[in-house]
Write a protein that holds these residues in place. Structure first.
Motif, PDB file in Angstrom:
ATOM      1  N   PHE A  32     -37.866  -4.836 -22.691  1.00 44.62           N
ATOM      2  CA  PHE A  32     -37.694  -4.098 -23.942  1.00 44.62           C
ATOM      3  C   PHE A  32     -38.327  -2.705 -23.887  1.00 44.62           C
ATOM      4  O   PHE A  32     -37.787  -1.741 -24.414  1.00 44.62           O
ATOM      5  N   THR A  33     -39.489  -2.601 -23.250  1.00 40.87           N
ATOM      6  CA  THR A  33     -40.206  -1.322 -23.211  1.00 40.87           C
ATOM      7  C   THR A  33     -39.900  -0.511 -21.954  1.00 40.87           C
ATOM      8  O   THR A  33     -40.267   0.665 -21.887  1.00 40.87           O
ATOM      9  N   SER A  34     -39.251  -1.110 -20.970  1.00 43.77           N
ATOM     10  CA  SER A  34     -39.173  -0.458 -19.658  1.00 43.77           C
ATOM     11  C   SER A  34     -38.310   0.808 -19.665  1.00 43.77           C
ATOM     12  O   SER A  34     -38.671   1.783 -19.001  1.00 43.77           O
ATOM     13  N   ASP A  35     -37.220   0.792 -20.399  1.00 39.20           N
ATOM     14  CA  ASP A  35     -36.339   1.966 -20.378  1.00 39.20           C
ATOM     15  C   ASP A  35     -36.991   3.187 -21.034  1.00 39.20           C
ATOM     16  O   ASP A  35     -37.027   4.258 -20.421  1.00 39.20           O
ATOM     17  N   PRO A  36     -37.502   3.049 -22.259  1.00 32.49           N
ATOM     18  CA  PRO A  36     -38.218   4.190 -22.827  1.00 32.49           C
ATOM     19  C   PRO A  36     -39.426   4.607 -21.975  1.00 32.49           C
ATOM     20  O   PRO A  36     -39.681   5.799 -21.816  1.00 32.49           O
ATOM     21  N   ASP A  37     -40.129   3.635 -21.410  1.00 32.70           N
ATOM     22  CA  ASP A  37     -41.298   3.966 -20.583  1.00 32.70           C
ATOM     23  C   ASP A  37     -40.928   4.905 -19.439  1.00 32.70           C
ATOM     24  O   ASP A  37     -41.681   5.827 -19.115  1.00 32.70           O
ATOM     25  N   ALA A  41     -42.531   8.614 -19.079  1.00 34.43           N
ATOM     26  CA  ALA A  41     -43.369   8.931 -17.917  1.00 34.43           C
ATOM     27  C   ALA A  41     -43.059  10.312 -17.355  1.00 34.43           C
ATOM     28  O   ALA A  41     -43.927  10.965 -16.783  1.00 34.43           O
ATOM     29  N   THR A  42     -41.823  10.784 -17.556  1.00 32.15           N
ATOM     30  CA  THR A  42     -41.447  12.105 -17.046  1.00 32.15           C
ATOM     31  C   THR A  42     -41.911  13.216 -17.979  1.00 32.15           C
ATOM     32  O   THR A  42     -41.749  14.389 -17.665  1.00 32.15           O
ATOM     33  N   LEU A  43     -42.466  12.844 -19.129  1.00 32.61           N
ATOM     34  CA  LEU A  43     -42.791  13.831 -20.157  1.00 32.61           C
ATOM     35  C   LEU A  43     -44.272  13.863 -20.530  1.00 32.61           C
ATOM     36  O   LEU A  43     -44.650  14.502 -21.485  1.00 32.61           O
ATOM     37  N   ALA A  44     -45.102  13.113 -19.800  1.00 37.36           N
ATOM     38  CA  ALA A  44     -46.533  13.039 -20.118  1.00 37.36           C
ATOM     39  C   ALA A  44     -46.778  12.430 -21.495  1.00 37.36           C
ATOM     40  O   ALA A  44     -47.786  12.717 -22.128  1.00 37.36           O
ATOM     41  N   GLY A  46     -46.604   8.595 -23.795  1.00 38.34           N
ATOM     42  CA  GLY A  46     -46.727   7.142 -23.605  1.00 38.34           C
ATOM     43  C   GLY A  46     -46.079   6.394 -24.755  1.00 38.34           C
ATOM     44  O   GLY A  46     -45.402   6.981 -25.603  1.00 38.34           O
ATOM     45  N   ARG A  47     -46.305   5.107 -24.776  1.00 37.85           N
ATOM     46  CA  ARG A  47     -45.696   4.259 -25.792  1.00 37.85           C
ATOM     47  C   ARG A  47     -46.144   4.624 -27.194  1.00 37.85           C
ATOM     48  O   ARG A  47     -45.393   4.475 -28.162  1.00 37.85           O
ATOM     49  N   ALA A  48     -47.377   5.086 -27.308  1.00 38.52           N
ATOM     50  CA  ALA A  48     -47.898   5.422 -28.632  1.00 38.52           C
ATOM     51  C   ALA A  48     -47.100   6.589 -29.224  1.00 38.52           C
ATOM     52  O   ALA A  48     -46.834   6.614 -30.428  1.00 38.52           O
ATOM     53  N   HIS A  49     -46.721   7.542 -28.365  1.00 40.00           N
ATOM     54  CA  HIS A  49     -45.892   8.651 -28.835  1.00 40.00           C
ATOM     55  C   HIS A  49     -44.529   8.137 -29.284  1.00 40.00           C
ATOM     56  O   HIS A  49     -44.000   8.571 -30.312  1.00 40.00           O
ATOM     57  N   HIS A  50     -43.991   7.222 -28.505  1.00 38.30           N
ATOM     58  CA  HIS A  50     -42.693   6.670 -28.843  1.00 38.30           C
ATOM     59  C   HIS A  50     -42.735   5.990 -30.208  1.00 38.30           C
ATOM     60  O   HIS A  50     -41.856   6.198 -31.044  1.00 38.30           O
ATOM     61  N   ARG A  51     -43.750   5.191 -30.425  1.00 38.01           N
ATOM     62  CA  ARG A  51     -43.854   4.464 -31.695  1.00 38.01           C
ATOM     63  C   ARG A  51     -43.952   5.425 -32.869  1.00 38.01           C
ATOM     64  O   ARG A  51     -43.303   5.242 -33.907  1.00 38.01           O
ATOM     65  N   ALA A  52     -44.773   6.466 -32.719  1.00 39.16           N
ATOM     66  CA  ALA A  52     -44.920   7.457 -33.795  1.00 39.16           C
ATOM     67  C   ALA A  52     -43.574   8.113 -34.071  1.00 39.16           C
ATOM     68  O   ALA A  52     -43.131   8.201 -35.226  1.00 39.16           O
ATOM     69  N   ILE A  53     -42.902   8.558 -33.029  1.00 39.26           N
ATOM     70  CA  ILE A  53     -41.611   9.221 -33.178  1.00 39.26           C
ATOM     71  C   ILE A  53     -40.605   8.284 -33.831  1.00 39.26           C
ATOM     72  O   ILE A  53     -39.853   8.679 -34.730  1.00 39.26           O
ATOM     73  N   HIS A  54     -40.598   7.051 -33.382  1.00 40.47           N
ATOM     74  CA  HIS A  54     -39.648   6.084 -33.934  1.00 40.47           C
ATOM     75  C   HIS A  54     -39.808   5.931 -35.444  1.00 40.47           C
ATOM     76  O   HIS A  54     -38.832   5.997 -36.190  1.00 40.47           O
ATOM     77  N   PHE A  55     -41.035   5.738 -35.886  1.00 40.79           N
ATOM     78  CA  PHE A  55     -41.229   5.436 -37.301  1.00 40.79           C
ATOM     79  C   PHE A  55     -41.156   6.676 -38.179  1.00 40.79           C
ATOM     80  O   PHE A  55     -40.780   6.584 -39.347  1.00 40.79           O
ATOM     81  N   ILE A  56     -41.499   7.838 -37.632  1.00 37.97           N
ATOM     82  CA  ILE A  56     -41.295   9.063 -38.405  1.00 37.97           C
ATOM     83  C   ILE A  56     -39.795   9.292 -38.600  1.00 37.97           C
ATOM     84  O   ILE A  56     -39.347   9.695 -39.675  1.00 37.97           O
ATOM     85  N   ASN A  57     -39.033   8.974 -37.580  1.00 35.17           N
ATOM     86  CA  ASN A  57     -37.579   9.094 -37.703  1.00 35.17           C
ATOM     87  C   ASN A  57     -37.006   8.137 -38.745  1.00 35.17           C
ATOM     88  O   ASN A  57     -36.075   8.472 -39.472  1.00 35.17           O
ATOM     89  N   ARG A  58     -37.598   6.958 -38.792  1.00 29.37           N
ATOM     90  CA  ARG A  58     -37.097   5.926 -39.698  1.00 29.37           C
ATOM     91  C   ARG A  58     -37.456   6.212 -41.140  1.00 29.37           C
ATOM     92  O   ARG A  58     -36.729   5.826 -42.051  1.00 29.37           O
ATOM     93  N   ALA A  59     -38.595   6.833 -41.344  1.00 24.28           N
ATOM     94  CA  ALA A  59     -39.033   7.125 -42.713  1.00 24.28           C
ATOM     95  C   ALA A  59     -39.565   8.550 -42.768  1.00 24.28           C
ATOM     96  O   ALA A  59     -40.771   8.770 -42.865  1.00 24.28           O
ATOM     97  N   PRO A  60     -38.669   9.526 -42.733  1.00 21.49           N
ATOM     98  CA  PRO A  60     -39.094  10.930 -42.740  1.00 21.49           C
ATOM     99  C   PRO A  60     -39.919  11.232 -43.987  1.00 21.49           C
ATOM    100  O   PRO A  60     -39.591  10.761 -45.074  1.00 21.49           O
TER     101      PRO A  60
END
Lengths: 165, 165
Positions: A32-37, A41-44, A46-60
């Motif tokens: 589940f996490t491997s593709d976003p990871d 990894a190419t952008l410096a 991590g998962r914490a950034h992904h989670r923040a981005i995901h939920f800000i997108n979901r509830a702007p």
DNA sequence: CAGCATAAGTCAGCGTTGTTGACTTTCCAA
DNA sequence: TTGGAAAGTCAACAACGCTGACTTATGCTG
């Protein structure tokens, strides 16, 4: 729905079945996490950034406080992540209008672009899994996952989803 | 099983459904790990220790190499965890008889006791979730999780399970 | 208006757990 | 006997959790 097996047919609750469920959860989460990871990894980032981005997108427009409660981390931990995202121009932080102490969070165009990249990758895997398993399996999957959450987290999650901003 | 919806009824594959699946996975995994995490926190251990203990229990006598492939971590990372478990008397490392380079791993009585504590907690939640959702939902849950794993990980996992030692 | 509470941000420090790279020791097998 | 696999070790680093202490700005209440 909740009254199928009462006295018989409880074989799905044996310790071995439960252990297999536990292991399936572990390995599936890795997939589940491997593709976003890989993208992160190419952008410096991590998962914490992904989670923040995901939920800000979901509830702007959600506030920092909302977000850290939902993610279940401390404000220091979230702040470290948010700071880099704001510095890099992926997230915008706007001072609240009614309450000026609050910061409302939004994705910039660049942030939305990264969100889409990460989300596309993760949804592609989820879509393949859903398609392979079929709609009834998906319904069961959702039911079990809902039941596995902490009640408090389930409540917060649904509240967040309904609140939007 | 794989031919239920062909042209119609693909509503379970909409982006919104997939996003909800992603979020359910995130929150459910949090619940899934929370009970063992609470126990581990009182013992100066972390999730990595739990995973090692879990899989050594499942396949007693497995080698270090088997384990690190299964867990998907480097030997340096696994070694740090194994060292503390061996020092603390929870895991025993026996030199292989046929191949003396290999180390075969076993839980000590103390190790089995901790495994049981962690496992009991985690199975209790899984059992409650399974019971609430019912056997058909559990079957669907398992199907989707299997489909979500990397094929390589699914192969390794099943090989491990069948190999035992 | 004074004073407390709340939201956010910051600094310092720490622990777990992952990584790479370089190296040694042991030992099997060709 | 030599190459390579398995295991272990040391060092350094990064991501991302945590606690504790503190500041700033603002809101609310007595």
């Amino acid at each position: 729905m909740a009254d199928a097996p009462v006295g018989e047919n409880l074989l799905f609750l044996t310790d071995e079945q439960l252990r297999q469920g536990i292991e399936a959860m572990f390995f599936a989460y890795r997939g589940f996490t491997s593709d976003p990871d890989r993208i992160l990894a190419t952008l410096a980032y991590g998962r914490a950034h992904h989670r923040a981005i995901h939920f800000i997108n979901r509830a702007p427009g959600t506030t920092v406080n909302n977000l850290l409660i939902l993610l279940g981390v401390t404000k220091q931990s979230l702040n470290r992540v948010l700071r880099t995202l704001i510095e890099d121009g992926l997230v915008e932080s706007r001072i609240g209008t009614s309450d000026k102490r609050e910061r409302h969070l939004y994705l910039t165009e660049e942030g939305k672009a990264l969100e889409a990249r990460l989300s596309d990758a993760q949804r592609a895997r989820m879509r393949a899994a859903f398609r392979a398993a079929g709609p009834e399996a998906v319904a069961g999957f959702r039911q079990v996952l809902e039941a596995m959450m902490d009640p408090e987290m389930r409540r917060r999650y649904h509240a967040f989803r309904e609140a939007g901003a």
